[in-house]
Motif scaffolding. Structure first.
Motif, PDB file in Angstrom:
ATOM      1  N   ARG A  96       0.843  -1.197   0.000  1.00  0.00           N
ATOM      2  CA  ARG A  96       0.000   0.000   0.000  1.00  0.00           C
ATOM      3  C   ARG A  96       0.879   1.247   0.000  1.00  0.00           C
ATOM      4  O   ARG A  96       2.018   1.192   0.487  1.00  0.00           O
ATOM      5  CB  ARG A  96      -0.930   0.010   1.219  1.00  0.00           C
ATOM      6  N   PRO A  97       0.375   2.361  -0.545  1.00  0.00           N
ATOM      7  CA  PRO A  97       1.157   3.605  -0.478  1.00  0.00           C
ATOM      8  C   PRO A  97       1.152   4.129   0.961  1.00  0.00           C
ATOM      9  O   PRO A  97       0.082   4.277   1.544  1.00  0.00           O
ATOM     10  CB  PRO A  97       0.393   4.568  -1.397  1.00  0.00           C
ATOM     11  N   PHE A  98       2.329   4.382   1.529  1.00  0.00           N
ATOM     12  CA  PHE A  98       2.410   4.928   2.883  1.00  0.00           C
ATOM     13  C   PHE A  98       2.411   6.458   2.787  1.00  0.00           C
ATOM     14  O   PHE A  98       3.400   7.117   3.079  1.00  0.00           O
ATOM     15  CB  PHE A  98       3.667   4.412   3.591  1.00  0.00           C
ATOM     16  N   LYS A  99       1.243   6.987   2.355  1.00  0.00           N
ATOM     17  CA  LYS A  99       1.132   8.428   2.079  1.00  0.00           C
ATOM     18  C   LYS A  99       1.237   9.285   3.324  1.00  0.00           C
ATOM     19  O   LYS A  99       1.550  10.467   3.247  1.00  0.00           O
ATOM     20  CB  LYS A  99      -0.217   8.700   1.398  1.00  0.00           C
ATOM     21  N   GLU A 100       0.936   8.677   4.484  1.00  0.00           N
ATOM     22  CA  GLU A 100       0.881   9.460   5.723  1.00  0.00           C
ATOM     23  C   GLU A 100       2.260   9.792   6.284  1.00  0.00           C
ATOM     24  O   GLU A 100       2.375  10.612   7.180  1.00  0.00           O
ATOM     25  CB  GLU A 100       0.047   8.706   6.778  1.00  0.00           C
ATOM     26  N   LEU A 101       3.315   9.185   5.753  1.00  0.00           N
ATOM     27  CA  LEU A 101       4.648   9.398   6.325  1.00  0.00           C
ATOM     28  C   LEU A 101       5.270  10.712   5.848  1.00  0.00           C
ATOM     29  O   LEU A 101       5.199  11.037   4.668  1.00  0.00           O
ATOM     30  CB  LEU A 101       5.571   8.237   5.950  1.00  0.00           C
ATOM     31  N   ASP A 102       5.872  11.446   6.798  1.00  0.00           N
ATOM     32  CA  ASP A 102       6.565  12.678   6.395  1.00  0.00           C
ATOM     33  C   ASP A 102       7.989  12.331   5.938  1.00  0.00           C
ATOM     34  O   ASP A 102       8.444  11.199   6.071  1.00  0.00           O
ATOM     35  CB  ASP A 102       6.565  13.704   7.536  1.00  0.00           C
ATOM     36  N   ASP A 103       8.671  13.353   5.391  1.00  0.00           N
ATOM     37  CA  ASP A 103       9.999  13.109   4.832  1.00  0.00           C
ATOM     38  C   ASP A 103      10.990  12.591   5.863  1.00  0.00           C
ATOM     39  O   ASP A 103      11.896  11.839   5.537  1.00  0.00           O
ATOM     40  CB  ASP A 103      10.547  14.395   4.192  1.00  0.00           C
ATOM     41  N   GLU A 104      10.813  13.003   7.124  1.00  0.00           N
ATOM     42  CA  GLU A 104      11.750  12.555   8.152  1.00  0.00           C
ATOM     43  C   GLU A 104      11.648  11.036   8.308  1.00  0.00           C
ATOM     44  O   GLU A 104      12.654  10.328   8.323  1.00  0.00           O
ATOM     45  CB  GLU A 104      11.436  13.259   9.480  1.00  0.00           C
TER      46      GLU A 104
END
Ligand code: HEC
Length: 117
Positions: A96-104
Protein backbone atom coordinates in the motif's frame (compact mmCIF):
# COMPACT_ATOMS: atom_id res chain seq x y z
CA UNK A 1 52.37 3.33 47.04
CA UNK A 2 55.45 4.31 45.12
CA UNK A 3 55.34 6.68 42.16
CA UNK A 4 55.77 3.77 39.77
CA UNK A 5 52.84 1.90 41.27
CA UNK A 6 50.69 5.00 40.97
CA UNK A 7 51.50 5.29 37.28
CA UNK A 8 50.67 1.65 36.68
CA UNK A 9 47.37 2.01 38.53
CA UNK A 10 46.54 5.09 36.49
CA UNK A 11 47.24 3.28 33.20
CA UNK A 12 45.23 0.23 34.13
CA UNK A 13 42.35 2.50 35.15
CA UNK A 14 42.55 4.37 31.86
CA UNK A 15 42.45 1.15 29.88
CA UNK A 16 39.38 -0.02 31.72
CA UNK A 17 37.62 3.27 31.07
CA UNK A 18 38.53 3.23 27.36
CA UNK A 19 37.40 -0.37 27.05
CA UNK A 20 34.01 0.37 28.60
CA UNK A 21 33.58 3.50 26.48
CA UNK A 22 34.35 1.58 23.31
CA UNK A 23 31.74 -1.03 24.20
CA UNK A 24 29.05 1.54 24.86
CA UNK A 25 29.69 3.54 21.68
CA UNK A 26 30.02 0.54 19.35
CA UNK A 27 26.66 -0.77 20.54
CA UNK A 28 24.91 2.52 19.87
CA UNK A 29 26.52 2.96 16.44
CA UNK A 30 25.71 -0.55 15.15
CA UNK A 31 22.84 -0.08 12.71
CA UNK A 32 19.86 -1.52 14.51
CA UNK A 33 16.44 -1.83 12.96
CA UNK A 34 14.52 1.43 13.39
CA UNK A 35 11.29 0.83 15.40
CA UNK A 36 9.30 2.24 12.46
CA UNK A 37 10.09 -0.83 10.37
CA UNK A 38 8.32 -3.01 12.90
CA UNK A 39 5.52 -0.56 13.68
CA UNK A 40 4.53 -0.04 10.04
CA UNK A 41 4.53 -3.75 9.30
CA UNK A 42 7.35 -3.69 6.74
CA UNK A 43 8.73 -6.82 8.43
CA UNK A 44 5.43 -8.67 8.19
CA UNK A 45 5.68 -8.65 4.39
CA UNK A 46 9.38 -8.19 3.67
CA UNK A 47 10.56 -10.55 6.41
CA UNK A 48 13.03 -10.24 9.29
CA UNK A 49 15.93 -8.03 8.22
CA UNK A 50 13.73 -7.21 5.18
CA UNK A 51 15.48 -10.02 3.31
CA UNK A 52 12.35 -11.27 1.64
CA UNK A 53 9.20 -12.83 3.01
CA UNK A 54 6.54 -14.95 1.46
CA UNK A 55 4.67 -12.09 -0.11
CA UNK A 56 7.25 -9.43 -0.85
CA UNK A 57 10.70 -9.08 -2.41
CA UNK A 58 13.93 -8.79 -0.44
CA UNK A 59 15.05 -5.21 0.17
CA UNK A 60 18.70 -6.17 0.65
CA UNK A 61 21.14 -4.63 -1.81
CA UNK A 62 18.76 -1.98 -3.14
CA UNK A 63 21.52 0.63 -2.92
CA UNK A 64 22.59 -0.51 -6.39
CA UNK A 65 19.08 0.14 -7.75
CA UNK A 66 17.70 3.24 -6.06
CA UNK A 67 18.92 6.53 -4.70
CA UNK A 68 17.62 7.60 -1.30
CA UNK A 69 14.95 9.89 -2.82
CA UNK A 70 13.69 7.10 -5.04
CA UNK A 71 13.21 4.77 -2.09
CA UNK A 72 11.36 7.50 -0.22
CA UNK A 73 9.18 7.97 -3.30
CA UNK A 74 8.54 4.25 -3.60
CA UNK A 75 7.34 3.89 -0.01
CA UNK A 76 5.02 6.84 -0.48
CA UNK A 77 3.71 5.71 -3.86
CA UNK A 78 4.83 2.26 -5.10
CA UNK A 79 3.01 2.64 -8.42
CA UNK A 80 5.37 5.44 -9.37
CA UNK A 81 8.24 2.97 -9.81
CA UNK A 82 8.86 1.24 -13.16
CA UNK A 83 9.63 -1.91 -11.15
CA UNK A 84 6.11 -2.01 -9.73
CA UNK A 85 4.44 -3.37 -12.90
CA UNK A 86 6.81 -6.32 -13.02
CA UNK A 87 6.43 -7.03 -9.30
CA UNK A 88 2.66 -6.92 -9.60
CA UNK A 89 2.67 -10.11 -11.64
CA UNK A 90 4.71 -11.93 -8.97
CA UNK A 91 3.10 -10.68 -5.79
CA UNK A 92 -0.70 -10.73 -5.68
CA UNK A 93 -0.92 -8.41 -2.66
CA UNK A 94 0.68 -5.13 -3.65
CA UNK A 95 2.25 -2.82 -1.11
CA UNK A 96 0.00 0.00 0.00
CA UNK A 97 1.16 3.61 -0.48
CA UNK A 98 2.41 4.93 2.88
CA UNK A 99 1.13 8.43 2.08
CA UNK A 100 0.88 9.46 5.72
CA UNK A 101 4.65 9.40 6.33
CA UNK A 102 6.56 12.68 6.39
CA UNK A 103 10.00 13.11 4.83
CA UNK A 104 11.75 12.56 8.15
CA UNK A 105 10.21 9.11 8.58
CA UNK A 106 10.66 8.23 4.91
CA UNK A 107 14.31 9.24 5.27
CA UNK A 108 14.82 6.97 8.27
CA UNK A 109 13.31 4.04 6.37
CA UNK A 110 15.30 4.78 3.20
CA UNK A 111 18.59 5.09 5.12
CA UNK A 112 17.92 1.78 6.82
CA UNK A 113 17.10 0.04 3.53
CA UNK A 114 20.25 1.48 1.92
CA UNK A 115 22.29 0.06 4.80
CA UNK A 116 21.13 -3.50 4.04
CA UNK A 117 23.97 -4.99 2.07
C1 HEC B 1 1.35 -5.83 2.45
C2 HEC B 1 2.73 -6.22 2.39
C3 HEC B 1 3.79 -5.13 2.39
C4 HEC B 1 4.06 -4.23 3.39
C5 HEC B 1 3.34 -4.05 4.73
C6 HEC B 1 5.20 -3.47 2.92
N1 HEC B 1 5.59 -3.88 1.68
FE1 HEC B 1 7.11 -3.11 0.55
N2 HEC B 1 6.58 -4.28 -0.98
C7 HEC B 1 5.57 -5.26 -0.96
C8 HEC B 1 5.44 -5.85 -2.28
C9 HEC B 1 4.45 -6.96 -2.68
C10 HEC B 1 6.39 -5.20 -3.11
C11 HEC B 1 6.63 -5.42 -4.62
C12 HEC B 1 5.65 -4.64 -5.50
C13 HEC B 1 4.72 -3.73 -4.80
O1 HEC B 1 5.09 -2.58 -4.53
O2 HEC B 1 3.61 -4.19 -4.47
C14 HEC B 1 7.11 -4.23 -2.26
C15 HEC B 1 8.14 -3.43 -2.69
C16 HEC B 1 8.87 -2.57 -1.89
C17 HEC B 1 10.00 -1.79 -2.32
C18 HEC B 1 10.62 -1.78 -3.71
C19 HEC B 1 11.50 -2.97 -3.90
C20 HEC B 1 12.24 -3.00 -5.21
O3 HEC B 1 13.07 -3.90 -5.37
O4 HEC B 1 12.02 -2.13 -6.07
C21 HEC B 1 10.43 -1.07 -1.23
C22 HEC B 1 11.59 -0.10 -1.18
C23 HEC B 1 9.56 -1.41 -0.13
N3 HEC B 1 8.63 -2.33 -0.56
C24 HEC B 1 9.66 -0.89 1.15
C25 HEC B 1 8.74 -1.10 2.16
C26 HEC B 1 8.76 -0.42 3.44
C27 HEC B 1 9.82 0.55 3.90
C28 HEC B 1 7.68 -0.86 4.14
C29 HEC B 1 7.20 -0.40 5.51
C30 HEC B 1 6.92 1.01 5.61
C31 HEC B 1 6.97 -1.82 3.30
N4 HEC B 1 7.65 -1.94 2.11
C32 HEC B 1 5.82 -2.47 3.67
C33 HEC B 1 4.80 -5.61 0.13
C34 HEC B 1 4.74 -4.89 1.32
Amino acid sequence: MTKAQLWIAAFVGLFIILFLLQKVTSESIASSTPPLVEELGCISCHGQGLNGGGGAPSLVGLSSVYKKEQIMQYIKNPESSPRFAEFKTKYPNPMRPFKELDDEKLGILADYILSLK
